[in-house]
Scaffold this active site. Structure first.
Site, PDB file in Angstrom:
ATOM      1  N   TYR A   1     -11.604   6.008   2.681  1.00 43.29           N
ATOM      2  CA  TYR A   1     -11.841   5.980   1.239  1.00 43.29           C
ATOM      3  C   TYR A   1     -12.854   7.031   0.805  1.00 43.29           C
ATOM      4  CZ  TYR A   1      -8.868   1.925   0.997  1.00 43.29           C
ATOM      5  OH  TYR A   1      -7.772   1.105   1.078  1.00 43.29           O
TER       6      TYR A   1
ATOM      7  N   VAL B   1      -6.058   3.463  -8.198  1.00 42.03           N
ATOM      8  CA  VAL B   1      -7.496   3.242  -8.062  1.00 42.03           C
ATOM      9  C   VAL B   1      -8.294   4.442  -8.554  1.00 42.03           C
ATOM     10  CG1 VAL B   1      -7.220   1.592  -6.178  1.00 42.03           C
ATOM     11  CG2 VAL B   1      -7.484   4.024  -5.643  1.00 42.03           C
TER      12      VAL B   1
ATOM     13  N   HIS C   1      -5.684  -2.942  -8.596  1.00 46.90           N
ATOM     14  CA  HIS C   1      -6.009  -2.810  -7.180  1.00 46.90           C
ATOM     15  C   HIS C   1      -7.393  -2.238  -6.924  1.00 46.90           C
ATOM     16  CE1 HIS C   1      -1.380  -2.726  -6.410  1.00 46.90           C
ATOM     17  NE2 HIS C   1      -1.844  -3.945  -6.612  1.00 46.90           N
TER      18      HIS C   1
ATOM     19  N   ASN D   1      15.681  -2.580  -9.038  1.00 49.51           N
ATOM     20  CA  ASN D   1      15.667  -3.708  -8.122  1.00 49.51           C
ATOM     21  C   ASN D   1      15.463  -5.014  -8.880  1.00 49.51           C
ATOM     22  OD1 ASN D   1      12.862  -3.812  -8.722  1.00 49.51           O
ATOM     23  ND2 ASN D   1      12.478  -2.276  -7.140  1.00 49.51           N
TER      24      ASN D   1
ATOM     25  N   ALA E   1       6.779  11.728 -14.133  1.00 50.97           N
ATOM     26  CA  ALA E   1       6.016  11.069 -15.183  1.00 50.97           C
ATOM     27  C   ALA E   1       5.798  11.944 -16.418  1.00 50.97           C
ATOM     28  CB  ALA E   1       4.673  10.607 -14.621  1.00 50.97           C
TER      29      ALA E   1
END
Length: 231
Positions: free
Chosen positions: A53, A88, A104, A200, A216
């Site tokens: 991270y 995040v 998250h 889905n 996007a």
């Protein structure tokens, strides 16, 4: 003013140079996802998790919002916009979006491993041995596999009240985030933007669903004129 909710995922930030959550081979930046994004991974090798991270944070601090982020921020001129993101990073905020829920966690925050209410701004590396005021190790402010998603309860009513929903940059396969679209009211207009849209069980039952097979920024740019007509 109509309520618009954006459900965004890793593909939203890919155009800014940030890696999507996992590659087709199941690896994230060369690591098995469970090694670096699970409670078990943290317990087994916390130094590896911290290093992972730390690298993601350093990378984030060198990136900037892309055109997709900026379009979503501009929509606040015409809609009551809330963004519910699995990401995040802070690129939505840096682009100017004022209401963002991070399901998250947030890479630029850290927290105590003993008391989850102790949360800190984090712009530098977290090192093994960095302690909170309770004497416990500081950890990334990330929701890992095996942990609850506390912000889900805040996101559900936003989706329930939305007049327009945009699903962008997410495969809608990671739960519980993928379940959010199911809370849309029947009359809501729903747009699903993804280069390889996976129709889905999380989306194929939705009424008023329009699928836009594009990345996007391009998909949002093409959708913008239509959205402004229905404001």
């Amino acid at each position: 003013m109509k309520k618009l909710v954006v459900l965004s995922g890793a593909g939203m930030s890919a155009e800014s140079g940030l890696k999507t959550f996992r590659d087709e081979d199941g690896l994230w930046e060369g690591h098995d996802v469970m090694e670096v994004a699970s409670v078990e991974g943290w317990q087994k090798n916390p130094r590896l998790v911290l290093d992972f991270y730390n690298q993601r944070r350093r990378q984030l601090l060198t990136t900037v919002p892309n055109d997709g982020h900026k379009i979503l921020a501009q929509l606040e001129d015409n809609f009551d916009v809330s963004i519910v993101t699995q990401n995040v990073d802070d690129l939505h905020e840096r682009a100017g979006s004022s209401k963002v829920i991070h399901l998250h966690g947030e890479l630029l925050k850290s927290k105590s491993s003993a008391d989850e209410s102790l949360i800190y701004q984090c712009l530098e590396d977290i090192n093994w041995g960095d302690k909170c005021e309770l004497g416990s190790q500081i950890r990334p402010f990330i929701v890992w596999f095996g942990e609850m998603v506390p912000m889900l309860d805040a996101a559900v009513p936003l989706v329930e009240e939305a007049d327009v929903i945009i699903i962008v940059g997410t495969s809608m396969q990671v739960y519980p985030a993928a379940s959010l679209a199911g809370f849309a009211k029947p009359e809501a207009d729903i747009y699903y933007i993804d280069p390889k849209p996976a129709v889905n069980s999380a989306v194929n039952h939705l009424i008023n669903l329009a699928v836009i097979a594009d990345k996007a920024s391009t998909g949002l740019s093409n959708l913008l004129p239509k959205l402004l007509k229905v404001k």
